[in-house]
Design a protein around this motif. Structure first.
Motif, PDB file in Angstrom:
ATOM      1  N   LEU A 188      -6.901   5.571  -1.493  1.00 22.09           N
ATOM      2  CA  LEU A 188      -5.780   6.361  -1.019  1.00 22.09           C
ATOM      3  C   LEU A 188      -4.853   6.674  -2.184  1.00 22.09           C
ATOM      4  O   LEU A 188      -4.474   5.772  -2.937  1.00 22.09           O
ATOM      5  N   SER A 189      -4.493   7.933  -2.361  1.00 21.03           N
ATOM      6  CA  SER A 189      -3.514   8.262  -3.398  1.00 21.03           C
ATOM      7  C   SER A 189      -2.236   8.750  -2.738  1.00 21.03           C
ATOM      8  O   SER A 189      -2.263   9.364  -1.666  1.00 21.03           O
ATOM      9  N   SER A 190      -1.115   8.476  -3.385  1.00 17.08           N
ATOM     10  CA  SER A 190       0.167   8.887  -2.830  1.00 17.08           C
ATOM     11  C   SER A 190       1.235   8.775  -3.905  1.00 17.08           C
ATOM     12  O   SER A 190       1.071   8.069  -4.896  1.00 17.08           O
ATOM     13  N   HIS A 191       2.333   9.499  -3.698  1.00 15.93           N
ATOM     14  CA  HIS A 191       3.527   9.238  -4.493  1.00 15.93           C
ATOM     15  C   HIS A 191       4.613   8.637  -3.612  1.00 15.93           C
ATOM     16  O   HIS A 191       5.757   8.487  -4.036  1.00 15.93           O
ATOM     17  N   VAL A 192       4.240   8.267  -2.361  1.00 16.43           N
ATOM     18  CA  VAL A 192       5.171   7.651  -1.420  1.00 16.43           C
ATOM     19  C   VAL A 192       4.892   6.148  -1.387  1.00 16.43           C
ATOM     20  O   VAL A 192       3.900   5.696  -0.819  1.00 16.43           O
ATOM     21  N   LEU A 193       5.776   5.370  -1.991  1.00 20.02           N
ATOM     22  CA  LEU A 193       5.540   3.943  -2.143  1.00 20.02           C
ATOM     23  C   LEU A 193       5.448   3.218  -0.810  1.00 20.02           C
ATOM     24  O   LEU A 193       4.607   2.335  -0.628  1.00 20.02           O
ATOM     25  N   SER A 194       6.294   3.579   0.151  1.00 16.94           N
ATOM     26  CA  SER A 194       6.301   2.863   1.429  1.00 16.94           C
ATOM     27  C   SER A 194       4.959   2.970   2.139  1.00 16.94           C
ATOM     28  O   SER A 194       4.527   2.034   2.823  1.00 16.94           O
ATOM     29  N   GLU A 195       4.293   4.082   1.984  1.00 12.75           N
ATOM     30  CA  GLU A 195       2.972   4.302   2.579  1.00 12.75           C
ATOM     31  C   GLU A 195       1.947   3.333   2.002  1.00 12.75           C
ATOM     32  O   GLU A 195       1.180   2.698   2.722  1.00 12.75           O
ATOM     33  N   ILE A 196       1.945   3.207   0.688  1.00 17.09           N
ATOM     34  CA  ILE A 196       1.020   2.293   0.020  1.00 17.09           C
ATOM     35  C   ILE A 196       1.369   0.849   0.351  1.00 17.09           C
ATOM     36  O   ILE A 196       0.502   0.019   0.631  1.00 17.09           O
ATOM     37  N   GLN A 197       2.663   0.546   0.337  1.00 14.79           N
ATOM     38  CA  GLN A 197       3.121  -0.810   0.593  1.00 14.79           C
ATOM     39  C   GLN A 197       2.683  -1.301   1.966  1.00 14.79           C
ATOM     40  O   GLN A 197       2.394  -2.479   2.162  1.00 14.79           O
ATOM     41  N   ALA A 198       2.629  -0.384   2.945  1.00 12.75           N
ATOM     42  CA  ALA A 198       2.339  -0.768   4.327  1.00 12.75           C
ATOM     43  C   ALA A 198       0.882  -1.154   4.546  1.00 12.75           C
ATOM     44  O   ALA A 198       0.589  -1.906   5.485  1.00 12.75           O
ATOM     45  N   VAL A 199      -0.044  -0.654   3.714  1.00 11.60           N
ATOM     46  CA  VAL A 199      -1.459  -0.844   4.035  1.00 11.60           C
ATOM     47  C   VAL A 199      -2.322  -1.373   2.893  1.00 11.60           C
ATOM     48  O   VAL A 199      -3.381  -1.946   3.146  1.00 11.60           O
ATOM     49  N   ALA A 200      -1.925  -1.185   1.654  1.00  9.95           N
ATOM     50  CA  ALA A 200      -2.857  -1.417   0.545  1.00  9.95           C
ATOM     51  C   ALA A 200      -3.060  -2.903   0.257  1.00  9.95           C
ATOM     52  O   ALA A 200      -2.111  -3.690   0.283  1.00  9.95           O
ATOM     53  N   ASP A 201      -4.308  -3.271  -0.020  1.00 19.81           N
ATOM     54  CA  ASP A 201      -4.617  -4.609  -0.517  1.00 19.81           C
ATOM     55  C   ASP A 201      -4.321  -4.705  -2.007  1.00 19.81           C
ATOM     56  O   ASP A 201      -3.900  -5.753  -2.498  1.00 19.81           O
ATOM     57  N   GLU A 202      -4.556  -3.598  -2.703  1.00 20.45           N
ATOM     58  CA  GLU A 202      -4.356  -3.572  -4.145  1.00 20.45           C
ATOM     59  C   GLU A 202      -3.830  -2.192  -4.536  1.00 20.45           C
ATOM     60  O   GLU A 202      -4.138  -1.198  -3.879  1.00 20.45           O
ATOM     61  N   VAL A 203      -3.018  -2.153  -5.587  1.00 17.07           N
ATOM     62  CA  VAL A 203      -2.365  -0.915  -5.990  1.00 17.07           C
ATOM     63  C   VAL A 203      -2.571  -0.694  -7.481  1.00 17.07           C
ATOM     64  O   VAL A 203      -2.401  -1.623  -8.286  1.00 17.07           O
ATOM     65  N   ALA A 204      -2.943   0.537  -7.842  1.00 14.87           N
ATOM     66  CA  ALA A 204      -2.981   0.940  -9.253  1.00 14.87           C
ATOM     67  C   ALA A 204      -1.826   1.888  -9.493  1.00 14.87           C
ATOM     68  O   ALA A 204      -1.631   2.848  -8.750  1.00 14.87           O
ATOM     69  N   ILE A 205      -1.053   1.614 -10.537  1.00 12.68           N
ATOM     70  CA  ILE A 205       0.052   2.493 -10.913  1.00 12.68           C
ATOM     71  C   ILE A 205      -0.450   3.402 -12.028  1.00 12.68           C
ATOM     72  O   ILE A 205      -0.872   2.933 -13.088  1.00 12.68           O
ATOM     73  N   LEU A 206      -0.412   4.706 -11.769  1.00 20.46           N
ATOM     74  CA  LEU A 206      -0.941   5.686 -12.716  1.00 20.46           C
ATOM     75  C   LEU A 206       0.206   6.509 -13.274  1.00 20.46           C
ATOM     76  O   LEU A 206       1.048   7.002 -12.525  1.00 20.46           O
ATOM     77  N   ARG A 207       0.236   6.642 -14.582  1.00 22.68           N
ATOM     78  CA  ARG A 207       1.253   7.479 -15.232  1.00 22.68           C
ATOM     79  C   ARG A 207       0.632   8.191 -16.414  1.00 22.68           C
ATOM     80  O   ARG A 207      -0.012   7.565 -17.256  1.00 22.68           O
ATOM     81  N   GLU A 208       0.783   9.499 -16.434  1.00 25.23           N
ATOM     82  CA  GLU A 208       0.292  10.322 -17.542  1.00 25.23           C
ATOM     83  C   GLU A 208      -1.172  10.026 -17.867  1.00 25.23           C
ATOM     84  O   GLU A 208      -1.572   9.912 -19.019  1.00 25.23           O
TER      85      GLU A 208
END
Length: 310
Positions: A188-208
């Protein structure tokens, strides 16, 4: 039972357009039956990553595997095992939603009876309206129906809640929880943190085009700061400031007198655990203490702002 390969494996993924490199050697793994969130500002490379995974664009270099197969060689058989919602969803305008999902059903493989109707009812979508008459939010719902309807092993969803109202966003998150419970994998990709926070087991932070960190939501929260506010009596701003400055992890401290004589308020942030703070405060007459939950959004924004090295 033989060990199954990860749902997604990415090693050294690079993508260039001419002389401009937009993905700089990404490495990550998504285990089966999990929800993996990729979050970053617009333009960070989230969509490019997904398109490379699905062989919509070819990477400049790197190794990719989806469900144990090379996406460049998996062909239609692999694609039927995947549900995909693009971020730039374009739908044929001169047909109805029902005809469109029937067409997609012929391409994606078996859709169990009643599944499309169930999804449409949950998302409050009328399948008999011509697509050109649908709002942006309803077109997004139609995209979600086609991604979920054949219960794929892997769901690849690019900004999936774009255009959805809060009620439908909540229903979408419920669909994700159910997918994981059934053993499906979600990228799942998003720029909405609350969406990821609610469901994700793991998160990758991507920048540039570069991953700055991969962590669980709890690990991110553990690195975040807590906002601190306290009111103490029988002390002075100078004494309370000196006391709190000696506590490890207290930062951005502001201390001033308030209200009645001898009452002092301090505000700041706490970057470490609370034990040292509690021990220090035993030396004062404490009237009020507020420690807010760690600010996950602030932690992620700080990761966005870290220097990205090529």
């Amino acid at each position: 039972m033989p060990h199954q390969p990860a749902a997604i494996t990415v090693r050294g993924l690079r993508k260039s357009y001419g002389s401009k490199e937009v993905l700089h050697g990404l490495d990550f793994t998504v285990e089966r039956g999990t929800i993996f969130g990729m979050i970053g500002p617009n333009g960070a490379g989230k969509t490019t990553t997904m398109r490379a995974l699905l062989d919509i664009i070819r990477p400049s270099s790197g190794e990719l595997a989806l469900l144990g197969e090379d996406p460049r060689r998996g062909g239609p058989a692999l694609r039927r095992r995947i549900g995909y919602l693009p971020g730039d969803l374009i739908l044929q305008a001169r047909t109805t939603g029902r005809r469109l999902v029937e067409h997609y059903g012929e391409l994606s493989g078996p859709v169990r009876p009643g599944r499309v109707r169930e999804l449409a009812e949950r998302l409050d979508l009328d399948l008999d309206v011509q697509i050109r008459r649908l709002s942006k939010g309803n077109k997004q719902k139609l995209g979600l129906v086609q991604a979920f309807m054949h219960d794929p092993e892997l769901l690849v969803l690019d900004e999936p809640t774009s255009g959805l109202d809060p009620l439908m966003q909540a229903e979408f998150l419920a669909l994700l929880h159910e997918a994981r419970a059934k053993g499906q994998t979600v990228f799942l990709s998003s720029h909405v943190l609350s969406e990821i926070q609610a469901v994700a087991d793991e998160v990758a932070i991507l920048r540039e085009g570069k991953i700055t960190t991969i962590a669980t939501v709890e690990e991110l929260r553990a690195t975040a700061t807590r906002r601190l506010r306290l009111v103490a009596g029988n002390t002075s701003p100078e004494k309370l400031a000196a006391l709190l400055q000696g506590v490890p992890g207290v930062a951005r401290l502001a201390v001033h007198s308030v209200g009645a004589a001898g009452m002092v308020e301090a505000t700041g942030v706490l970057e470490d655990g609370v034990s040292a703070l509690v021990r220090a405060l035993a030396a004062v007459e404490l009237h009020d203490l507020v420690l807010e939950e760690p600010d996950l959004e602030e932690a992620v924004l700080s990761l966005y702002s870290e220097e990205v090295r090529p």
